[in-house]
Design a protein around this motif. Structure first.
Motif, PDB file in Angstrom:
ATOM      1  N   ARG A 248     -10.792   4.263   6.660  1.00 37.09           N
ATOM      2  CA  ARG A 248     -11.294   3.811   7.965  1.00 37.09           C
ATOM      3  C   ARG A 248     -12.580   4.550   8.325  1.00 37.09           C
ATOM      4  NH1 ARG A 248      -6.598   2.269  10.975  1.00 37.09           N
ATOM      5  NH2 ARG A 248      -5.474   0.855   9.606  1.00 37.09           N
TER       6      ARG A 248
ATOM      7  N   SER B  38      -2.829   3.439  13.641  1.00 37.96           N
ATOM      8  CA  SER B  38      -2.301   4.467  12.743  1.00 37.96           C
ATOM      9  C   SER B  38      -1.195   3.928  11.829  1.00 37.96           C
ATOM     10  CB  SER B  38      -1.782   5.664  13.542  1.00 37.96           C
ATOM     11  OG  SER B  38      -0.720   5.275  14.380  1.00 37.96           O
ATOM     12  N   GLY B  39      -0.751   2.701  12.090  1.00 36.58           N
ATOM     13  CA  GLY B  39       0.232   2.101  11.195  1.00 36.58           C
ATOM     14  C   GLY B  39       1.675   2.340  11.605  1.00 36.58           C
ATOM     15  N   LYS B  40       1.973   2.049  12.846  1.00 34.09           N
ATOM     16  CA  LYS B  40       3.342   2.232  13.328  1.00 34.09           C
ATOM     17  C   LYS B  40       4.247   1.093  12.860  1.00 34.09           C
ATOM     18  CE  LYS B  40       1.787   2.627  17.657  1.00 34.09           C
ATOM     19  NZ  LYS B  40       0.351   2.814  17.461  1.00 34.09           N
ATOM     20  N   THR B  41       3.661  -0.107  12.737  1.00 34.96           N
ATOM     21  CA  THR B  41       4.489  -1.279  12.464  1.00 34.96           C
ATOM     22  C   THR B  41       5.284  -1.152  11.166  1.00 34.96           C
ATOM     23  OG1 THR B  41       2.666  -2.517  13.433  1.00 34.96           O
ATOM     24  CG2 THR B  41       4.448  -3.793  12.488  1.00 34.96           C
ATOM     25  N   ILE B  42       4.627  -0.638  10.139  1.00 36.83           N
ATOM     26  CA  ILE B  42       5.300  -0.593   8.835  1.00 36.83           C
ATOM     27  C   ILE B  42       6.489   0.370   8.877  1.00 36.83           C
ATOM     28  CG2 ILE B  42       3.885   1.222   7.751  1.00 36.83           C
ATOM     29  CD1 ILE B  42       4.888  -2.066   6.088  1.00 36.83           C
TER      30      ILE B  42
ATOM     31  N   ASP C 227      -1.785   6.943  17.273  1.00 40.50           N
ATOM     32  CA  ASP C 227      -2.962   6.314  17.858  1.00 40.50           C
ATOM     33  C   ASP C 227      -3.066   4.854  17.418  1.00 40.50           C
ATOM     34  OD1 ASP C 227      -5.241   6.068  19.318  1.00 40.50           O
ATOM     35  OD2 ASP C 227      -6.363   7.647  18.273  1.00 40.50           O
ATOM     36  N   VAL C 228      -3.847   4.083  18.135  1.00 41.78           N
ATOM     37  CA  VAL C 228      -4.030   2.682  17.758  1.00 41.78           C
ATOM     38  C   VAL C 228      -4.508   2.611  16.309  1.00 41.78           C
ATOM     39  CG1 VAL C 228      -4.412   1.547  19.975  1.00 41.78           C
ATOM     40  CG2 VAL C 228      -6.265   2.823  18.936  1.00 41.78           C
TER      41      VAL C 228
ATOM     42  N   LEU D 118       2.159   4.630   1.684  1.00 37.46           N
ATOM     43  CA  LEU D 118       2.217   5.138   3.051  1.00 37.46           C
ATOM     44  C   LEU D 118       1.392   6.421   3.174  1.00 37.46           C
ATOM     45  CD1 LEU D 118       5.993   4.645   3.916  1.00 37.46           C
ATOM     46  CD2 LEU D 118       4.066   3.113   4.330  1.00 37.46           C
ATOM     47  N   THR D 119       0.860   6.657   4.353  1.00 37.62           N
ATOM     48  CA  THR D 119       0.147   7.914   4.577  1.00 37.62           C
ATOM     49  C   THR D 119       1.170   9.043   4.675  1.00 37.62           C
ATOM     50  OG1 THR D 119       0.289   7.718   6.980  1.00 37.62           O
ATOM     51  CG2 THR D 119      -1.648   6.751   5.926  1.00 37.62           C
TER      52      THR D 119
ATOM     53  N   ARG E 102     -10.012  -1.584  12.036  1.00 35.07           N
ATOM     54  CA  ARG E 102      -8.741  -1.647  11.315  1.00 35.07           C
ATOM     55  C   ARG E 102      -8.949  -1.974   9.843  1.00 35.07           C
ATOM     56  NH1 ARG E 102      -3.817  -2.665  14.137  1.00 35.07           N
ATOM     57  NH2 ARG E 102      -4.054  -1.420  16.004  1.00 35.07           N
TER      58      ARG E 102
ATOM     59  N   PHE F 238       0.855  -1.196   0.000  1.00 32.87           N
ATOM     60  CA  PHE F 238       0.000   0.000   0.000  1.00 32.87           C
ATOM     61  C   PHE F 238       0.884   1.236   0.000  1.00 32.87           C
ATOM     62  CE2 PHE F 238       0.133  -2.043   4.230  1.00 32.87           C
ATOM     63  CZ  PHE F 238       0.928  -1.131   4.911  1.00 32.87           C
TER      64      PHE F 238
ATOM     65  N   GLN G 178       3.031   8.834   7.880  1.00 31.65           N
ATOM     66  CA  GLN G 178       4.054   7.778   7.903  1.00 31.65           C
ATOM     67  C   GLN G 178       5.295   8.227   7.128  1.00 31.65           C
ATOM     68  OE1 GLN G 178       1.424   4.752   6.338  1.00 31.65           O
ATOM     69  NE2 GLN G 178       1.469   3.555   8.240  1.00 31.65           N
TER      70      GLN G 178
ATOM     71  N   PRO H 295      -4.655   5.380   8.249  1.00 31.82           N
ATOM     72  CA  PRO H 295      -4.666   4.928   6.856  1.00 31.82           C
ATOM     73  C   PRO H 295      -6.043   5.198   6.243  1.00 31.82           C
ATOM     74  CG  PRO H 295      -3.640   3.279   8.233  1.00 31.82           C
ATOM     75  CD  PRO H 295      -4.184   4.318   9.153  1.00 31.82           C
ATOM     76  N   PRO H 296      -6.086   5.384   4.933  1.00 30.87           N
ATOM     77  CA  PRO H 296      -7.336   5.782   4.291  1.00 30.87           C
ATOM     78  C   PRO H 296      -8.427   4.717   4.413  1.00 30.87           C
ATOM     79  CG  PRO H 296      -5.663   5.213   2.662  1.00 30.87           C
ATOM     80  CD  PRO H 296      -4.982   5.250   3.987  1.00 30.87           C
TER      81      PRO H 296
HETATM   82  P1  ADP Z   1      -0.547   0.329  15.128  1.00 25.82           P
HETATM   83  O1  ADP Z   1      -0.107   1.734  14.901  1.00 25.82           O
HETATM   84  O2  ADP Z   1      -1.719   0.240  16.030  1.00 25.82           O
HETATM   85  O3  ADP Z   1       0.567  -0.583  15.525  1.00 25.82           O
HETATM   86  P2  ADP Z   1      -0.540  -1.271  12.753  1.00 25.82           P
HETATM   87  O4  ADP Z   1       0.858  -0.995  12.398  1.00 25.82           O
HETATM   88  O5  ADP Z   1      -0.844  -2.598  13.354  1.00 25.82           O
HETATM   89  O6  ADP Z   1      -1.103  -0.143  13.704  1.00 25.82           O
HETATM   90  O7  ADP Z   1      -1.419  -1.018  11.461  1.00 25.82           O
HETATM   91  C1  ADP Z   1      -2.832  -1.185  11.457  1.00 25.82           C
HETATM   92  C2  ADP Z   1      -3.308  -1.724  10.139  1.00 25.82           C
HETATM   93  O8  ADP Z   1      -3.240  -0.729   9.142  1.00 25.82           O
HETATM   94  C3  ADP Z   1      -2.510  -2.891   9.640  1.00 25.82           C
HETATM   95  O9  ADP Z   1      -3.409  -3.855   9.114  1.00 25.82           O
HETATM   96  C4  ADP Z   1      -1.656  -2.282   8.549  1.00 25.82           C
HETATM   97  O10 ADP Z   1      -1.330  -3.229   7.563  1.00 25.82           O
HETATM   98  C5  ADP Z   1      -2.560  -1.213   8.005  1.00 25.82           C
HETATM   99  N1  ADP Z   1      -1.854  -0.088   7.413  1.00 25.82           N
HETATM  100  C6  ADP Z   1      -0.785   0.556   7.929  1.00 25.82           C
HETATM  101  N2  ADP Z   1      -0.405   1.577   7.145  1.00 25.82           N
HETATM  102  C7  ADP Z   1      -1.254   1.579   6.097  1.00 25.82           C
HETATM  103  C8  ADP Z   1      -1.390   2.404   4.920  1.00 25.82           C
HETATM  104  N3  ADP Z   1      -0.551   3.423   4.698  1.00 25.82           N
HETATM  105  N4  ADP Z   1      -2.379   2.124   4.061  1.00 25.82           N
HETATM  106  C9  ADP Z   1      -3.229   1.104   4.308  1.00 25.82           C
HETATM  107  N5  ADP Z   1      -3.158   0.291   5.365  1.00 25.82           N
HETATM  108  C10 ADP Z   1      -2.184   0.518   6.269  1.00 25.82           C
END
Ligand code: ADP
Ligand code: MG
Length: 705
Positions: free
Chosen positions: A459, A308-312, A305-306, A277-278, A591, A275, A281, A456-457
């Motif tokens: 939601r 928000s996509g921190k893992t990537i 926030d929960v 990135l926002t 999510r 995907f 991100q 991420p978009p």
């Molecule tokens: P958290 O910040 O709570 O750790 P996660 O990293 O688990 O959040 O991400 C939440 C979900 O959003 C995951 O399923 C991830 O794949 C998805 N995600 C993260 N970034 C994006 C993005 N830029 N576009 C679409 N989906 C995304």
């Protein structure tokens, strides 16, 4: 003339009127020295300055009178059978009654002839003709000789402990101030005192205990009097000086790894992400890259926030380190979360031909030995783990980047231990708990902060509803409706304080009930902390693969779990959770793109605070607002767990109320330390001595962070 230093450290037992026996009692209040006593701040104040004759009392006003006990009795109310203690006092002008409900011990607290002070709201008495009465007034026996301490002024009220009354503390503090008060030296640089129009330390300490006539009572009680401001400033200034000194030590001396973060390294990695990135991100990545490229070790906090996509963002950073030929590690607070990371990051590593392993505490011995070998020899590139990562025996060959996920679940020491597994590795820590920037910089010391302030978009905001236990059937119908759409649900079970066993029982019972009665058509799963790792893994895998419709779980799912198809979160006994925890739990849904719901089931009665909390959950899903509400409800001490965050506990300053003071104190402290890094100029000497005294034993601990 020789300056004898002020005897701050004099043991409490040597203060006149204490002695060794009572000194032990003072320990319970954490008062061990004269300094502790002088800094034992009243938690409220009572205005006893306008002493009234009984005949002058005005109904509806809060007034203070002193009189002599003429009678004490106890009766029972007819309707609700409450015990009522009735006290009658008199002065030359009249008679006044006082009543207390359900405090039968008060009957023996007063004797005929005692002189007592009563402070409370005056009512017209119904029971005894025209005389006035007070309901549940504050009371204190007053001797004749101490009148100037306890009455006819604004008096301090202190927290008590067994064997030490507020009144005793007041007497003692009064005496201590009479003996030592005038000699209290100042340590703040005079320039600062002038700049902020602060009172001297001597005056502040005097006035915080015994405010001068005419001080605004509501300001005192809100902790906003001048004396409070001065002492709060001191506390925060000293804290920030400590942080400034620590930071200076670090940035000047330490050399870490300068990673190559050029396009050649980063571009192929970005291509792995399916995907886009926002904006947030992207911005955070662009803040991380120069940190990693710099030769100084990175210390960066990502707040988002929960969901928000921190893992990537973490993943890309980890991959950069790995592509540079270093090892990388990510630590998560629960096994389930570590497993999820293991599962979701694996494909990325494989795509780059890199290796990874999962390290948890319940691994078989032989597996563990092998894992430790691979970590130690540098064979493995990425290590994902729980607390097991920081155990002794885990040694990396060349750890380049350490990531701490859900950092609020860890303490400073644990964070520090992870860093020590490498030689000056970069550190990235992640949290969903948003706090104002100055606060964060203080709490987390010299961390730089990045914020992911965008979801991420696609939601849809989660809808949150509150139900009572009697409406369970309705809740289950809503759940069934979602399951019928092909969505999945979590049901999180009662959190029974500190008792995993009881948690388990409740979860197991609910699981059985769901299977047989409530949702016989649906596939139900059960997940809790006592399950073996493989069992948990299988369960999560099945849930992810939609082979399970509804997962009954304990709070093991609180943080991090990411199953976008789950759209329902049911929280049982919702009144037992704190706000931040509820927000985390709710963050398990919402999510994906589908409308998600959070159904909270509360069992009554709920405290007033509990109701505020649940209302906040219903009203907003914005993590920042939730955190603010949580802070306001619980107060910063509990909210931040300052001890956990590595700060000495604050006695006077309130991080929420005193944000402005904090900002000023931080700015001044950093400027001061920059100007005089060794604190060796004459203006700094007293400050330095105070820092050494107050941070004794703590500074060293803090340098680890
Ligand atoms: P958290 O910040 O709570 O750790 P996660 O990293 O688990 O959040 O991400 C939440 C979900 O959003 C995951 O399923 C991830 O794949 C998805 N995600 C993260 N970034 C994006 C993005 N830029 N576009 C679409 N989906 C995304
Ligand atoms: Mg996460």
């Amino acid at each position: 003339m020789i300056d004898t230093p002020f005897p701050w450290q004099t043991a409490i037992q040597y203060i006149k009127g204490v002695g060794p026996n009572r000194a032990a009692l003072f320990q319970k209040l954490e008062i061990q020295t004269l300094e502790d006593l002088l800094y034992f701040i009243p938690f409220r104040y009572e205005d006893r300055s306008g002493l009234k004759k009984i005949s002058e009392l005005r109904p509806g006003e809060i007034e203070t009178v002193v009189g002599e006990v003429v009678a004490v009795g106890m009766s029972e109310t007819s309707r609700r059978r409450m015990k009522v203690v009735d006290l009658a006092i008199s002065d030359p002008s009249g008679l006044l009654h006082a009543k207390w409900f359900n405090q039968p011990y008060l009957k023996t607290a007063f004797k005929k002839g005692d002189r007592v002070m009563l402070n409370g709201k005056v009512k017209r008495g119904y029971s005894v003709g025209l005389a006035f009465e007070m309901e549940s007034p504050h009371y204190e026996k007053v001797g004749d000789n101490e009148a100037q301490v306890h009455i006819d002024r604004i008096v301090p009220v202190y927290h008590e402990t067994k064997g030490i009354t507020s009144k005793a503390l007041r007497s003692l503090t009064f005496q201590a101030l009479a003996r030592y008060g005038t000699q209290i030296p100042d340590f703040l640089p005079p320039d600062l005192i002038r700049k902020f129009h602060l009172p001297s330390l001597r005056e502040a300490i005097q006035h915080i205990h015994f405010p001068p006539k005419g001080t605004d009572l509501s300001e005192l009680n809100a902790g906003k009097s001048l004396a409070h401001k001065r002492l709060a400033f001191d506390e925060l200034f000293l804290l920030e000086c400590g942080l400034a000194l620590r930071q200076q030590g670090r940035t000047e001396q330490v050399e870490g790894i300068a990673f190559d973060t050029s396009e050649a390294i980063v571009e192929p990695l970005r291509k792995l992400v399916s995907f886009s990135l926002t904006g947030a991100q992207e911005r955070v990545l662009s803040e991380i890259a120069p940190d990693m490229a710099s030769v100084h070790p990175m210390h960066r906090l990502i707040q988002g926030d929960v969901g928000s996509g921190k893992t990537i963002v973490a993943l890309l950073s980890l991959l950069i380190a790995i592509e540079n030929g270093y090892q990388a590690a990510i630590m998560a607070p629960t096994e389930i979360l570590a497993e999820q990371h293991d599962f979701s990051l694996r494909a990325y590593l494989e795509a780059r031909g890199k290796s990874m392993l999962l390290l948890t505490s319940d691994m078989k011995k032989s597996n563990k030995t092998e894992a430790l070998e691979q970590i130690g020899s540098g064979q493995v590139d990425l290590v994902i783990g729980t607390h097991a990562l920081i155990q002794e025996g885990v040694a990396f060959a060349n750890l380049g980047l350490a990531v701490v996920d859900e950092q609020h679940k860890f303490g400073v020491l644990q964070r520090a231990k992870l860093v020590l597994k490498g030689s000056q590795p970069d550190l990235l820590i992640m949290t969903a708990t948003p706090i104002p920037r100055t606060l964060a910089m203080t709490l987390y010391g010299d961390l730089n902060i990045s914020v992911i302030d965008e979801l991420p978009p696609g939601r849809t905001p989660i809808r949150t509803r509150l139900f009572s236990g009697r409406q369970r059937d309705q809740v289950y119908r809503l759940v069934e409706a979602e399951l019928a759409k092909g969505h999945q649900a979590y049901v999180v079970c009662p959190l029974v304080e500190e008792s995993e066993k009881l948690d388990l029982k409740a979860a197991t019972e609910l699981y059985a009930l769901f299977q047989t009665e409530t949702f016989p058509q649906r596939k139900i799963g059960l997940l809790h902390g006592r399950m073996k790792r493989e069992e948990k893994e299988t369960m999560m895998r099945q849930f992810k693969d939609k082979r399970i419709d509804l997962l009954v779980a304990t709070t093991v799912v609180e943080v991090g779990i990411d199953i976008p198809n789950a759209s329902v979160m049911v929280i049982e006994h919702v009144e037992r959770y704190g706000l931040s925890q509820l927000h985390q739990l709710r963050g398990r849904v919402g999510r994906g793109t589908a409308q998600s719901v959070c159904l909270m089931i509360a069992d009554y009665p709920i405290s007033k605070e509990g109701k505020q909390r649940l209302q906040a959950m219903v009203d907003t899903s914005d993590g920042f607002k939730i955190a603010e509400a949580d802070l306001a409800i619980r107060g910063p001490g509990e909210f931040f767990g300052t001890r956990q965050a590595g700060l000495p506990s604050l006695k006077i300053a309130n991080l929420m109320r005193d944000v402005k003071i904090l900002e000023a104190a931080r700015k001044e402290a950093f400027a001061w330390v920059k100007e005089d890094p060794a604190l060796s100029t004459p203006d700094s000497l007293a400050l330095r001595a105070t820092l050494e005294r107050k941070w004794q034993g703590k500074l060293e601990w803090l340098t680890l962070a």
